[in-house]
Design a protein around this motif. Structure first.
Motif, PDB file in Angstrom:
ATOM      1  N   UNK A 203      12.884  31.813 -19.652  1.00  0.00           N
ATOM      2  CA  UNK A 203      11.978  30.843 -19.241  1.00  0.00           C
ATOM      3  C   UNK A 203      12.789  29.918 -18.455  1.00  0.00           C
ATOM      4  N   UNK A 204      13.670  29.222 -19.131  1.00  0.00           N
ATOM      5  CA  UNK A 204      14.643  28.330 -18.367  1.00  0.00           C
ATOM      6  C   UNK A 204      15.092  28.789 -16.980  1.00  0.00           C
ATOM      7  N   UNK A 205      15.514  29.866 -17.036  1.00  0.00           N
ATOM      8  CA  UNK A 205      16.158  30.509 -15.843  1.00  0.00           C
ATOM      9  C   UNK A 205      14.837  30.417 -14.652  1.00  0.00           C
ATOM     10  N   UNK A 206      13.733  30.889 -15.040  1.00  0.00           N
ATOM     11  CA  UNK A 206      12.344  31.254 -14.263  1.00  0.00           C
ATOM     12  C   UNK A 206      12.218  29.422 -13.411  1.00  0.00           C
ATOM     13  N   UNK A 207      12.330  28.656 -14.525  1.00  0.00           N
ATOM     14  CA  UNK A 207      11.992  27.320 -14.103  1.00  0.00           C
ATOM     15  C   UNK A 207      13.004  27.023 -13.078  1.00  0.00           C
ATOM     16  N   UNK A 208      14.158  27.167 -13.478  1.00  0.00           N
ATOM     17  CA  UNK A 208      15.237  26.796 -12.444  1.00  0.00           C
ATOM     18  C   UNK A 208      15.216  27.603 -10.998  1.00  0.00           C
ATOM     19  N   UNK A 209      14.736  28.643 -10.945  1.00  0.00           N
ATOM     20  CA  UNK A 209      14.487  29.483  -9.845  1.00  0.00           C
ATOM     21  C   UNK A 209      13.367  28.852  -8.822  1.00  0.00           C
ATOM     22  N   UNK A 210      12.447  28.116  -9.597  1.00  0.00           N
ATOM     23  CA  UNK A 210      11.241  27.658  -8.840  1.00  0.00           C
ATOM     24  C   UNK A 210      11.343  26.058  -8.451  1.00  0.00           C
TER      25      UNK A 210
END
Length: 459
Positions: free
Chosen positions: A301-308
């Motif tokens: 989830x953290x990686x998905x947030x950073x990607x956005x």
């Protein structure tokens, strides 16, 4: 009887009525959260009723805040301090919603999910509670905790024997006590039992055997509900408390000895008792290497947030309330879209993707310990560092004013640790139970100080 005496009697009578009514309001507000799930499951009431507390808690808060006749300077200062912290947190949520153009209703629900325990706590400490009112609230909490435990203990064998339907959950995941049936009901129910047992054990007015029985019962519930994360959370909280007390040598030594004794007993149990065998299920070092699957799963989830993140200001204001891996973003908006959608709610794929990942990856659906949907990531992803900072400031205010003894401090610290595991900080049943425990402990201390002062003054 002269007019002055008559006015004094009327004034005292009005104060007593206000105390009584406000105490009833606290009981009512707490019950709308604590018993809503079991009422819906038992009587087939629509599930939207479980969210009615979002309306009732603010109403009760406003009534108490405008009618409680307190004149205690320290009490007033505490209420204003908590209100100031709550306002800053609200400002952070509104700013994030405005910057990210998310729906106003997103901001409202996000504020209630995270701020409701503080709202409820302010309502409790605003009342100039008498000893009898405090005792009545304690009894309500005690009976509520007992009902929750007994229901969980009964539900497990009934579900396992196929005599009670738990919407597909087995006896372990389905034994939610008063939170039957809900996805993480077993964890929430066990968490409430454990927090209450610690509070009850520390109240030396009750016989030692009864206090020990409550603690053992809570630990037994932890075992039969397979709520392993609680042990981890409380052990980490214990270690943090040792570090925080490091300047007080005697306290530090006592805490270390207590932790060592517990650790040795617990280790022996995991090696020799079948009931404890599940606690070693994830003791696999290869999972926790730098490139291990545990970290891959946990930080999905953290990686998905950073990607956005599209702008440096996303670090400050996040992606908007209800758009990432908070409880609101992962499933709440989707579950209640028929209501929230017409009110202007906006959603995002980040939380939904994380939820799908939980259901598809072997490690995440095997244990919520590895869930990429968890409190601190949700607050940071939704609200950015500004929102995270204001929430931590609220936590600091609660710690400073309500961490009155080691049992309360461990409960507070364990709640923060649980925020790294799942969405416990957004679970109203657990968080409002903790608020009630903290408020009662604070009133106990206030009443004891008054008693000591009066005894000294009358000598």
């Amino acid at each position: 009887m002269n007019s002055n005496n008559s006015q004094l009697i009327i004034k005292k009578a009005k104060s007593k009525i206000t105390w009584t009514n406000n105490t009833n309001l606290i009981i009512f507000a707490f019950s709308t959260v604590f018993y809503a799930r079991i009422v819906c499951s038992t009587f087939g009431v629509p599930s939207i009723v479980t969210q009615a507390h979002f309306l009732f808690i603010p109403v009760v808060f406003w009534i108490i805040l405008t009618t409680a006749p307190t004149r205690d300077v320290q009490q007033i200062k505490l209420v204003y301090s908590l209100l100031s912290g709550l306002f800053l947190f609200l400002l952070a949520i509104v700013t994030s919603a405005f910057w990210n153009e998310t729906g106003f209703i997103n901001a409202v629900v996000s504020f209630m999910m995270l701020g409701e325990p503080i709202i409820f706590l302010i309502a409790i400490v605003s009342i100039p509670m008498s000893a009898s009112s405090c005792l009545r609230l304690k009894k309500w909490l005690m009976w509520s905790a007992l009902i929750n435990f007994v229901l969980a203990a009964v539900q497990k064998p009934l579900i396992d024997a196929d005599k009670l339907y738990a919407e597909g959950f087995n006896g372990t995941d389905g034994c939610g006590g008063v939170f039957f049936v809900s996805g993480a009901g077993n964890y929430v129910s066990a968490s409430v039992s454990f927090a209450f047992a610690l509070y009850f054990f520390n109240d030396k007015k009750n016989p030692l055997l009864i206090r020990l029985a409550a603690l053992i019962a809570a630990f037994w519930q932890l075992l039969f509900s397979d709520s392993k994360q609680l042990i981890l959370a409380y052990v980490v909280a214990w270690i943090l408390l040792i570090l925080l007390n490091s300047q007080d040598l005697s306290k530090t030594i006592r805490l270390i000895i207590g932790l060592l004794i517990f650790g040795l007993i617990f280790f022996w149990c995991t090696q020799n008792l079948e009931e404890f065998s599940s606690f070693t299920a994830w003791a696999r070092p290869e999972l926790y290497k730098t490139d291990g699957e545990a970290w891959y799963a946990k930080f999905y989830g953290v990686r998905s947030i950073l990607d956005n993140f599209k702008s440096p200001l996303n670090w400050l204001f996040g992606l908007g309330p209800g758009t990432t891996v908070s409880r609101l973003g992962a499933w709440f908006i989707n579950d209640y879209w028929s209501i929230l959608g017409p009110l202007g709610a906006t959603d995002s794929s980040i939380g939904k993707d994380a939820l799908r990942f939980v259901g598809s990856y072997w490690l995440t659906y095997s244990s919520s310990l590895f869930s990429p949907i968890f409190g601190w990531a949700g607050i940071w992803g939704d609200l950015g560092l500004f929102g995270l900072g204001t929430y931590l400031f609220l936590a600091y205010l609660v710690w400073q004013n309500f961490g009155l003894d080691n049992s309360l401090k461990i409960t507070l610290l364990s709640t923060l640790v649980l925020g790294f595991i799942f969405t416990q900080m957004e679970e109203p049943g657990y968080m409002l139970s903790v608020s009630l425990i903290l408020g009662l402990a604070w009133h106990d201390q206030r009443l004891n100080k008054q008693r000591v002062y009066l005894q000294g003054h009358n000598r």
